[in-house]
Design a protein around this motif. Structure first.
Motif, PDB file in Angstrom:
ATOM      1  N   ALA A 177       5.824  17.274   3.112  1.00 31.37           N
ATOM      2  CA  ALA A 177       4.558  16.789   2.545  1.00 31.37           C
ATOM      3  C   ALA A 177       4.636  16.759   1.021  1.00 31.37           C
ATOM      4  CB  ALA A 177       3.404  17.672   2.999  1.00 31.37           C
ATOM      5  N   LEU A 178       5.170  17.813   0.422  1.00 28.15           N
ATOM      6  CA  LEU A 178       5.318  17.852  -1.032  1.00 28.15           C
ATOM      7  C   LEU A 178       6.298  16.785  -1.524  1.00 28.15           C
ATOM      8  CD1 LEU A 178       5.303  21.719  -1.506  1.00 28.15           C
ATOM      9  CD2 LEU A 178       3.526  20.112  -2.256  1.00 28.15           C
ATOM     10  N   ALA A 179       7.335  16.538  -0.750  1.00 23.66           N
ATOM     11  CA  ALA A 179       8.286  15.480  -1.119  1.00 23.66           C
ATOM     12  C   ALA A 179       7.612  14.106  -1.105  1.00 23.66           C
ATOM     13  CB  ALA A 179       9.492  15.500  -0.174  1.00 23.66           C
ATOM     14  N   ALA A 180       6.722  13.883  -0.149  1.00 22.66           N
ATOM     15  CA  ALA A 180       5.999  12.609  -0.085  1.00 22.66           C
ATOM     16  C   ALA A 180       5.081  12.444  -1.296  1.00 22.66           C
ATOM     17  CB  ALA A 180       5.206  12.507   1.218  1.00 22.66           C
ATOM     18  N   VAL A 181       4.449  13.531  -1.732  1.00 20.96           N
ATOM     19  CA  VAL A 181       3.614  13.468  -2.937  1.00 20.96           C
ATOM     20  C   VAL A 181       4.485  13.129  -4.144  1.00 20.96           C
ATOM     21  CG1 VAL A 181       2.136  14.773  -4.525  1.00 20.96           C
ATOM     22  CG2 VAL A 181       1.823  15.005  -2.060  1.00 20.96           C
ATOM     23  N   ASP A 182       5.643  13.772  -4.242  1.00 26.08           N
ATOM     24  CA  ASP A 182       6.554  13.476  -5.351  1.00 26.08           C
ATOM     25  C   ASP A 182       6.999  12.015  -5.338  1.00 26.08           C
ATOM     26  OD1 ASP A 182       6.407  16.036  -6.366  1.00 26.08           O
ATOM     27  OD2 ASP A 182       8.265  16.711  -5.401  1.00 26.08           O
ATOM     28  N   GLN A 183       7.276  11.473  -4.163  1.00 27.65           N
ATOM     29  CA  GLN A 183       7.656  10.068  -4.052  1.00 27.65           C
ATOM     30  C   GLN A 183       6.528   9.164  -4.530  1.00 27.65           C
ATOM     31  OE1 GLN A 183       8.935  10.214   0.226  1.00 27.65           O
ATOM     32  NE2 GLN A 183      10.452   8.756  -0.537  1.00 27.65           N
TER      33      GLN A 183
ATOM     34  N   ASN B  82       0.829  -1.199   0.000  1.00 23.62           N
ATOM     35  CA  ASN B  82       0.000   0.000   0.000  1.00 23.62           C
ATOM     36  C   ASN B  82       0.871   1.260   0.000  1.00 23.62           C
ATOM     37  OD1 ASN B  82      -2.557   1.009  -0.110  1.00 23.62           O
ATOM     38  ND2 ASN B  82      -2.960   0.839   2.070  1.00 23.62           N
ATOM     39  N   LYS B  83       1.980   1.191  -0.693  1.00 27.86           N
ATOM     40  CA  LYS B  83       2.995   2.236  -0.618  1.00 27.86           C
ATOM     41  C   LYS B  83       2.484   3.612  -1.067  1.00 27.86           C
ATOM     42  CE  LYS B  83       7.910   2.175  -0.879  1.00 27.86           C
ATOM     43  NZ  LYS B  83       9.080   1.425  -1.256  1.00 27.86           N
ATOM     44  N   ILE B  84       1.759   3.659  -2.184  1.00 29.07           N
ATOM     45  CA  ILE B  84       1.275   4.947  -2.688  1.00 29.07           C
ATOM     46  C   ILE B  84       0.299   5.576  -1.696  1.00 29.07           C
ATOM     47  CG2 ILE B  84      -0.131   6.049  -4.478  1.00 29.07           C
ATOM     48  CD1 ILE B  84       1.208   4.138  -6.488  1.00 29.07           C
ATOM     49  N   ASN B  85      -0.635   4.797  -1.196  1.00 29.48           N
ATOM     50  CA  ASN B  85      -1.592   5.339  -0.218  1.00 29.48           C
ATOM     51  C   ASN B  85      -0.898   5.777   1.060  1.00 29.48           C
ATOM     52  OD1 ASN B  85      -3.833   5.097  -1.836  1.00 29.48           O
ATOM     53  ND2 ASN B  85      -4.311   3.044  -1.123  1.00 29.48           N
ATOM     54  N   ASN B  86       0.107   5.018   1.502  1.00 28.72           N
ATOM     55  CA  ASN B  86       0.844   5.415   2.700  1.00 28.72           C
ATOM     56  C   ASN B  86       1.571   6.738   2.478  1.00 28.72           C
ATOM     57  OD1 ASN B  86       0.062   3.324   4.392  1.00 28.72           O
ATOM     58  ND2 ASN B  86       1.729   2.000   3.759  1.00 28.72           N
ATOM     59  N   LEU B  87       2.161   6.910   1.298  1.00 29.37           N
ATOM     60  CA  LEU B  87       2.852   8.167   1.008  1.00 29.37           C
ATOM     61  C   LEU B  87       1.877   9.343   0.957  1.00 29.37           C
ATOM     62  CD1 LEU B  87       5.417   6.925  -1.623  1.00 29.37           C
ATOM     63  CD2 LEU B  87       6.005   8.200   0.456  1.00 29.37           C
ATOM     64  N   LEU B  88       0.732   9.155   0.319  1.00 31.12           N
ATOM     65  CA  LEU B  88      -0.245  10.240   0.239  1.00 31.12           C
ATOM     66  C   LEU B  88      -0.845  10.560   1.603  1.00 31.12           C
ATOM     67  CD1 LEU B  88      -1.985   9.369  -3.133  1.00 31.12           C
ATOM     68  CD2 LEU B  88      -0.414  11.262  -2.678  1.00 31.12           C
ATOM     69  N   SER B  89      -1.079   9.535   2.394  1.00 28.41           N
ATOM     70  CA  SER B  89      -1.588   9.768   3.756  1.00 28.41           C
ATOM     71  C   SER B  89      -0.525  10.442   4.609  1.00 28.41           C
ATOM     72  CB  SER B  89      -2.012   8.445   4.389  1.00 28.41           C
ATOM     73  OG  SER B  89      -3.104   7.895   3.682  1.00 28.41           O
TER      74      SER B  89
ATOM     75  N   LEU C  72       6.112   6.486  -8.136  1.00 27.11           N
ATOM     76  CA  LEU C  72       5.750   5.069  -8.137  1.00 27.11           C
ATOM     77  C   LEU C  72       4.715   4.726  -9.202  1.00 27.11           C
ATOM     78  CD1 LEU C  72       5.553   4.437  -4.294  1.00 27.11           C
ATOM     79  CD2 LEU C  72       7.365   3.718  -5.876  1.00 27.11           C
ATOM     80  N   LEU C  73       4.052   5.747  -9.733  1.00 29.54           N
ATOM     81  CA  LEU C  73       3.027   5.542 -10.750  1.00 29.54           C
ATOM     82  C   LEU C  73       3.257   6.577 -11.852  1.00 29.54           C
ATOM     83  CD1 LEU C  73       0.520   3.696 -11.124  1.00 29.54           C
ATOM     84  CD2 LEU C  73      -0.839   5.559 -10.196  1.00 29.54           C
ATOM     85  N   PRO C  74       4.298   6.354 -12.669  1.00 30.33           N
ATOM     86  CA  PRO C  74       4.730   7.367 -13.633  1.00 30.33           C
ATOM     87  C   PRO C  74       3.668   7.810 -14.636  1.00 30.33           C
ATOM     88  CG  PRO C  74       6.316   5.572 -13.519  1.00 30.33           C
ATOM     89  CD  PRO C  74       5.123   5.167 -12.707  1.00 30.33           C
ATOM     90  N   GLN C  75       2.700   6.933 -14.985  1.00 31.26           N
ATOM     91  CA  GLN C  75       1.688   7.334 -15.959  1.00 31.26           C
ATOM     92  C   GLN C  75       0.744   8.377 -15.402  1.00 31.26           C
ATOM     93  OE1 GLN C  75       1.969   4.304 -14.621  1.00 31.26           O
ATOM     94  NE2 GLN C  75       0.010   3.338 -14.289  1.00 31.26           N
ATOM     95  N   GLY C  76       0.828   8.612 -14.110  1.00 33.11           N
ATOM     96  CA  GLY C  76       0.084   9.702 -13.498  1.00 33.11           C
ATOM     97  C   GLY C  76      -1.293   9.317 -13.011  1.00 33.11           C
ATOM     98  N   ASP C  77      -1.745  10.065 -12.069  1.00 29.16           N
ATOM     99  CA  ASP C  77      -3.061   9.880 -11.493  1.00 29.16           C
ATOM    100  C   ASP C  77      -3.462  11.223 -10.898  1.00 29.16           C
ATOM    101  OD1 ASP C  77      -5.153   9.283  -9.515  1.00 29.16           O
ATOM    102  OD2 ASP C  77      -4.704   7.214 -10.015  1.00 29.16           O
ATOM    103  N   ALA C  78      -4.724  11.547 -11.020  1.00 31.17           N
ATOM    104  CA  ALA C  78      -5.219  12.843 -10.554  1.00 31.17           C
ATOM    105  C   ALA C  78      -5.053  13.032  -9.055  1.00 31.17           C
ATOM    106  CB  ALA C  78      -6.683  12.997 -10.936  1.00 31.17           C
TER     107      ALA C  78
END
Length: 142
Positions: A83-89, A62-69, A93-99
């Protein structure tokens, strides 16, 4: 129960004992402990728990959700740069992007009173994802 009773130290101890007892449930334990801390508005402590989850070998699903949380918890504790660095991380992990990355980043700028940047980021988010479920509250707030 310990969270409802506002016994957060006891809750943390119980969750850590649960983690020691069964490492296979690490993801669930970290998520539940962080939720209790977020509800208690102990944002810095919750961010630390999300970081622990990111470092724990049994909590990698659940790495992406943990980073966003973690980004949300960091911003709530006044650590905008982190916080911005965590969003960048998470975005890496999902280079094609997500909103969701764009939305969280815009919100961080908004919450940290960087309104011009927030407006620019929200506009980019709306252009990229006009039908996202997060777009409705953004449109409403304009």
């Amino acid at each position: 129960l310990t969270g409802q009773a506002e016994q957060y130290d006891v809750a943390s101890e119980l969750f850590r004992l649960a983690l020691q007892a069964d490492q296979s449930k690490a993801e669930r334990v970290f998520r539940a402990l962080a939720a209790v801390l977020m509800e208690a508005e102990q944002y810095a402590e919750a961010a630390d728990v999300y970081q622990e989850a990111l470092n724990h070998p049994r909590a990698q699903g659940n790495k992406i959700n943990n980073l966003l949380s973690m980004a949300f918890a960091l911003e709530m504790s006044g650590k905008t740069k982190e916080a911005l660095a965590a969003v960048d991380q998470s975005r890496a992990l999902l280079p094609q992007g997500d909103a969701v990355f764009d939305y969280r980043e815009a919100w961080i700028y908004y919450h940290s009173n960087q309104f011009q940047t927030a407006i620019h980021k929200y506009e980019a988010f709306l252009t990229k994802s006009p039908s996202s479920r997060s777009s409705r509250p953004v449109k409403f707030s304009w």
